[in-house]
Scaffold this active site. Structure first.
Site, PDB file in Angstrom:
ATOM      1  N   GLN A 115      10.469  28.022   3.474  1.00 47.98           N
ATOM      2  CA  GLN A 115       9.307  28.418   4.281  1.00 47.98           C
ATOM      3  C   GLN A 115       9.765  28.594   5.724  1.00 47.98           C
ATOM      4  O   GLN A 115       9.339  27.891   6.618  1.00 47.98           O
ATOM      5  CB  GLN A 115       8.207  27.376   4.153  1.00 47.98           C
ATOM      6  CG  GLN A 115       7.771  27.172   2.707  1.00 47.98           C
ATOM      7  CD  GLN A 115       6.509  26.341   2.594  1.00 47.98           C
ATOM      8  OE1 GLN A 115       5.555  26.546   3.321  1.00 47.98           O
ATOM      9  NE2 GLN A 115       6.513  25.397   1.663  1.00 47.98           N
ATOM     10  N   ASP A 148      23.716  31.202  -6.151  1.00 47.36           N
ATOM     11  CA  ASP A 148      22.548  31.031  -5.282  1.00 47.36           C
ATOM     12  C   ASP A 148      22.740  29.752  -4.475  1.00 47.36           C
ATOM     13  O   ASP A 148      23.652  28.976  -4.722  1.00 47.36           O
ATOM     14  CB  ASP A 148      21.263  30.956  -6.128  1.00 47.36           C
ATOM     15  CG  ASP A 148      20.075  31.600  -5.411  1.00 47.36           C
ATOM     16  OD1 ASP A 148      20.152  31.825  -4.184  1.00 47.36           O
ATOM     17  OD2 ASP A 148      19.078  31.886  -6.089  1.00 47.36           O
ATOM     18  N   HIS A 160      19.153  27.303   3.406  1.00 42.76           N
ATOM     19  CA  HIS A 160      18.628  28.490   2.735  1.00 42.76           C
ATOM     20  C   HIS A 160      18.801  29.727   3.616  1.00 42.76           C
ATOM     21  O   HIS A 160      19.144  30.809   3.138  1.00 42.76           O
ATOM     22  CB  HIS A 160      17.154  28.287   2.387  1.00 42.76           C
ATOM     23  CG  HIS A 160      16.563  29.438   1.675  1.00 42.76           C
ATOM     24  ND1 HIS A 160      16.987  29.824   0.420  1.00 42.76           N
ATOM     25  CD2 HIS A 160      15.594  30.318   2.021  1.00 42.76           C
ATOM     26  CE1 HIS A 160      16.291  30.886   0.027  1.00 42.76           C
ATOM     27  NE2 HIS A 160      15.443  31.202   0.982  1.00 42.76           N
ATOM     28  N   LYS A 176      13.819  44.219  -7.277  1.00 43.18           N
ATOM     29  CA  LYS A 176      12.532  44.518  -7.878  1.00 43.18           C
ATOM     30  C   LYS A 176      12.247  46.002  -7.696  1.00 43.18           C
ATOM     31  O   LYS A 176      12.525  46.587  -6.657  1.00 43.18           O
ATOM     32  CB  LYS A 176      11.418  43.719  -7.207  1.00 43.18           C
ATOM     33  CG  LYS A 176      11.461  42.239  -7.516  1.00 43.18           C
ATOM     34  CD  LYS A 176      10.349  41.524  -6.786  1.00 43.18           C
ATOM     35  CE  LYS A 176      10.483  40.017  -7.009  1.00 43.18           C
ATOM     36  NZ  LYS A 176       9.779  39.269  -5.966  1.00 43.18           N
ATOM     37  N   ASP A 236       0.816  -1.215   0.000  1.00 44.34           N
ATOM     38  CA  ASP A 236       0.000   0.000   0.000  1.00 44.34           C
ATOM     39  C   ASP A 236       0.842   1.254   0.000  1.00 44.34           C
ATOM     40  O   ASP A 236       0.303   2.363   0.082  1.00 44.34           O
ATOM     41  CB  ASP A 236      -0.958   0.004   1.200  1.00 44.34           C
ATOM     42  CG  ASP A 236      -0.207  -0.053   2.536  1.00 44.34           C
ATOM     43  OD1 ASP A 236       1.037   0.015   2.519  1.00 44.34           O
ATOM     44  OD2 ASP A 236      -0.859  -0.156   3.575  1.00 44.34           O
ATOM     45  N   GLY A 237       2.157   1.121  -0.087  1.00 46.44           N
ATOM     46  CA  GLY A 237       3.016   2.277  -0.215  1.00 46.44           C
ATOM     47  C   GLY A 237       3.668   2.739   1.072  1.00 46.44           C
ATOM     48  O   GLY A 237       4.531   3.608   1.045  1.00 46.44           O
TER      49      GLY A 237
END
Lengths: 315, 315, 315, 315, 315, 315
Positions: free
Chosen positions: E100, E221, E133, E195, E41-42
């Site tokens: 995030q 980056d 990050h 920007k 079922d994974g």
């Protein structure tokens, strides 16, 4: 059923939105607005799109594989917590990883306990599940955890068929306690398969104990994953002279191509519920799908309004 | 078996000191010195009487009722923690409150989980138990918890009897998984009692499924509390034509006067272990008491020396 | 005093139900329904028999030995938490193990801290105690802990006797701060016993400091456990010429046969409260039992209605 | 005293570096290198300047006001934890905020408990303090906390004076238990001051109980903050006919200009220790400063080498 | 590099086994044996296949999407913890959900913090990441968290090209601090895109600040997700007269078909590392892949042997 | 704006009482009564002087150095928690130690995370801050943490000046993201200073990128600590031909004598807010002080009344 001053707010992840919508409809509220999508690299992108400060919210999300479903639930809880919801109830129709609830061999994980801890640390205040693989999983949580059951619905559905002295069969020893409760509810006899090894070197055989000859047999389990055990059991009880065989399970996982195996099997009927949703999946004609939406809606209503949920519990 | 630089230090509460002494003797170490008594008002008075700084210590204490046994364990752990033991392993031959491992009805406690939390907050670093009522109780702990089993000893003892095709019977559905594992180990058949209710108004009856006629039946369970279920099962299988009946259970609780009921019963033998000790209790002649001391000693040795305990696990 | 929409719900364990009933009566509410019994093996069997979802509940239970009392409190809290009570206040008229509040010797437990942790991990949200052995025990909790005092009641009772310049005597140095507060409240003088050792090899003697000749002496303490110290003090102050001697203590433990020793003693009166209850115990005629029920009821009322409890605190 | 393979590593904040240096010297190790300075805006700038991975480190820092001292301790612990020290022992010769160890009035903080929690959450593994204001503060910690005492040193110092039947006086009821232990150790008599209020409207007076006439009086306390109570006590006992008065306290706070008040007082000697350091402070000639460095060094040595520290405890 | 008595034990999930193998090879140890597969079922099926009691283990697993990778890491940690590993270090070459790391809008999750909590509650003792990050993510952990950097390798590789006065360009303001550190290391000039919105109604434009005409430009980056920003930046700097453009990023995510966009772009070279592995992915010829295996191996070695890892840190 | 049944209760420490008073005035409530003083030895003496049981309280206190400010906040929270406030929101206009939000070098603390943990363990339920040095600090908390911004006020103030195509300059790379957001809001161009090192042995130089000639330059940052960087930047842009230079920063720390350096500088205006208060400090005439009181008042109002605070967030 909703009060204006203390609204019920239900959010859904993307694992089973149809069920969440039915639950919300039953309660007469719209689904809470949440934007759930994916970043191009596959990470979950999520934002609660309406104010939830001070509200008691309910998140409906089964946690079947893949892990995205669990991760969505955790991120939803995190966002709701940081958005200052007053309380967050995780409504988990299917609790994934439930079968890994103990160490059978050394150096195994207890993944069900891990998942319980993940849900708790994310910020859930309580958990509502349906037909947990083992009731003990409630004890994996320090937060309140309710274990609802679809057994009453199954029993009502079976009883209206008017079968004469049916037999409830558990396909293995793990499910016999559940099957026993079910059989008492519908006043049925009981049977089960056990493994037997004739000698240290012999292979295991499945031994049927209990009488099925000329009887209508209901093979009952909490979930059908691959269905192999169930399919074998069906064939065996027919060989032993059973009149008919029905399969009955809350959670319709049906991994791989197992759905087509059931379609081609000798089961006269397969009865499941809608705790799980797989996009595009269509059940064969012999399938009956009962909905747990009313069960869940009533549990949410009771929790929200501080009335007792005991009538909804597994007996 | 002990190393001078890294000594094994075993402490015992007062619940089962004979077992702790056997464990220590097997490991070739003296029991750690702890002064355990009572204040005049009944509170536990306790002091660790030797230096334990930096040592890995093992506390042997079953937590059967009364709660004094659990409380002694918790206070022992607190004292050892504050005395700067490096690690504290709670060795709990019988884990009390284990049957309260889930909410069967609303507003019940999950006392087994509560007890797990109490042991953890007191400061235990790991737990070793024997034949837990439910293996899932391991998952009640976030600390490592091992579940040893006396099943191998039972099997060896039974096998030397040379019974011909015996039947392992579980007295209720709760124990059928355990009975099944046991029956496979000794290449036996299996049977069990289930409850059946013939109609909504009818009383429950115990229904035997599986064949016992002319067979030697071994009724197996994890514990004998009052033994009522076992005694009824014994009578029923004899009525059904069983040749002989043996009882087999790890934990010999025998509440009230149940020991005398067994003495007067038709069991040909009752096989238990020494996980529990009640001062002054004497087992009738038909009882065989196997000792779990070697099992526990090996587990402690393995933990202490970082070797694998998997061979000692419940299979 | 109760509001319909926000009812006060008081549950009692079995350690001091008469006190809980008085508290409930004072507040004009019935005791909450809880089924508390024992399994045949002695384990506590417990179920909350009415809905408590969303309610603020108060559990009255002293935690004197045996440990069953503490265990009952912990299981009650667990059941109430899992039954989704909004908040749980543990009202502990007598806080057991309070004298073990520090390590006097190495390798001792700090059992009072352990008990505080057990109560917290079980799920209590706040604690209300009466005349804690040491006020610092409040700091053992991270949850709010109030320490009520019966001293005002003792003072009112003593003052109405119109004794002329009485002396409050502390039987040992541990209680002198408490005795001092009490003596100021009734405008009395003070005296105390200290231990003195005349040389390294000499035994300790009890040395009286302060003047008692021709005076009415009130020997005050938080609790009478065996009463040995108090009884010796009574004899000594009479030898030193005291006119009369009264004993005064909040917690009436009276271990063993100490109650009869007091009955036969030269105390003119023994004043205690009802924080403890022992079934079948009857106090001799010279005993006066003040009730803390109103004190506790007012504290619960204030907590429940968010008014200040400061007037009830120990000064 | 140091082992090469398991070096003792002692770090000092800036609150009492002279004491930390003495401790390190006694143990034959250099102080650990830490760069502690301030950013221009006053924030603490700190870096551990040597590798501490896997080491057991000891941080010596009293936490007297201002709060910079406590903050330095917390940041040191954070840096050491993140630098992967194996264990961190906070050695706190003077535990600030210790007098706020209970709520005397409602809505007060229990700052001593708060400080205990701050030290724990920062990452300390154990705490060593000296003459805590209340021994119960040990119980504010869930980590092991040792409470060393300088009382043995005081007793040795006093005893060599050969005073004849001296009196140990506690300046208030809070210190009488400590004074009592001390008096027994040096075979002295005891006296104390209590507050008395003659009527509800009358002011409190200090009432001396115990006999001091013609005696050498040692006024003993854990700390001298402003010394007002001690200075008043000194004058009162001289008025009552004491022959001489010595002050004796572990912690030499001496807020404001209190040091000069002692210099001008009638104390024949003031005996303190070096648990506190104030840059530029010089004690008057009548002061004797005992060092706790050996006491602390021995405790660190015992902890480090897993030998018992009980001989260093407060008796 | 390994010691027999204290072996380094490295386990790998299935997210980047080639990297884990290189790390193990560098350290001269075989990879730890773990059986990782899937149930039908994974759900993840996992078992540690060798004894790890008392060992310090290192789990190498990047946590890029899908969530299976994170879940595998968590289950591996759970299994190792329950198997009594002495310490577990999660080595996470790419820390998923890192972008995030704060709430930009209300009601967003902070998924990076959630992930940090999940890893901690699963039982990790420390974390090693590469080019997070945001360095602040270290502070999301209470356990030690190291942030290694591949910047030194990038700098060495670039410097050997002998470019004359190159320009390091950050494609947006978020990466300018990182680009600045890099530019200093290779003595380059710097430029960036910001920007700009000309009026409230105008759309944002990308404004280049800094001089690129006739220069070799290195766009740097931490990660290339879709690469859109980088590709636009490449075109813009070429329009502005740059001589050549190189892309440089630690984490080669390359979602969707972005790899082919780079292959067809005007970048003269794209330099990435092997922190991520996607089965079957082949980099175009213009790609240079540096390996972080030696960097990680050295960090593990330092942690294991308690030497300093500071030389490996981000400067 | 206040409701009688659910009053907003604002308490202020002594760090910035004028701001707290403005916030309270804006909300139309009096400041909560708290007695905050010092013991003679410098320890904080604090008592909440009014009943707060069941109330939602807000504590306004910036945590700039010295540590007394943070300690006052922590003790206030402890007292409010023990006084049974329903929820405690720490309103921290300036979050001290925010620049220590990551380990730049090994063996440094992450003091900002430590402070977050201290605030949490003291008992805060949520945090409201203004212009955090790094938005990621929100993620240091498991409790909800809002990051308000004064940028809207700055933009409104600047825009009314009618500057023609101004340039927003970040004095270093750390502030460029913040400056970029600000520049977009006022439709300005952007510039920044970066460090450049011409060769391994050369010193760093500050390199200006972006065009300032003939332009009005606004140097923007979150805080001015010593202002050295800003003052140098001012001189440099004037050398490069800027028409005028304005400084703009939320937090006016101005350590040492930096205020007078600004007074004597070539800045035409310095715009700050009142997040910080230093008794006796007077700003030079060229300073404009915007108040964040309305911003904070609105945030408190929204939190209290469960409306959305998103409009107040940093964009």
């Amino acid at each position: 059923m909703e009060s204006e001053h203390n609204p019920i707010k239900i959010f859904s992840g993307s694992a089973n939105k149809p069920l969440a919508e039915k639950v919300a409809a039953f309660l007469g509220v719209p689904l809470g607005q949440a934007e759930i999508s994916r970043f191009p690299d596959g990470e979950i992108k999520l934002r609660i799109a309406e104010n939830v400060r001070g509200l008691n919210v309910y998140v409906v999300q089964p946690t079947n594989a893949p892990a995205e479903n669990l991760m969505e639930l955790l991120i939803l809880i995190d966002a709701l917590k940081r958005a200052s919801a007053n309380s967050i109830t995780a409504v988990i129709p299917f609790f994934g990883y439930a079968r890994q609830d103990r160490k059978l061999r050394s150096r195994e994980p207890i993944s069900a306990k891990l998942v319980a801890n993940l849900i708790t640390v994310a910020g859930a205040d309580r958990v509502v599940a349906v037909d947990l693989h083992a009731a003990q999983i409630q004890g994996f949580f320090d937060i309140p955890a309710d274990n609802l059951t679809a057994m009453v619905q199954f029993a009502q559905y079976i009883e209206q068929k008017g079968l004469e002295d049916p037999v409830v069969l558990s396909p293995d020893v793990g499910g016999v306690a559940r099957a026993s409760t079910f059989s008492q509810r519908i006043h049925a006899s009981q049977a089960l398969f056990v493994k037997k090894r004739l000698s240290p070197d012999a292979v295991e055989i499945q031994s049927l104990i209990g009488d099925v000859k000329g009887r209508d047999v209901i093979i009952a389990d909490d979930a059908i994953h691959t269905g192999n055990t169930m399919l074998n059991a069906c064939n065996r009880v027919l060989e032993e002279g059973a009149r008919s065989v029905i399969a009955c399970a809350t959670h319709a996982v049906f991994a791989g191509d197992s759905l087509s195996l059931f379609a081609r099997s000798k089961f006269s009927e397969v009865i499941v519920t809608d705790t799980l949703y797989m996009a595009g999946r269509e059940f064969p004609a012999m399938f009956t799908v009962l909905s747990v939406s009313e069960l869940i809606a009533k549990a949410i209503y009771s929790i929200h309004n501080h009335s007792s949920v005991s009538a909804l519990f597994q007996a």
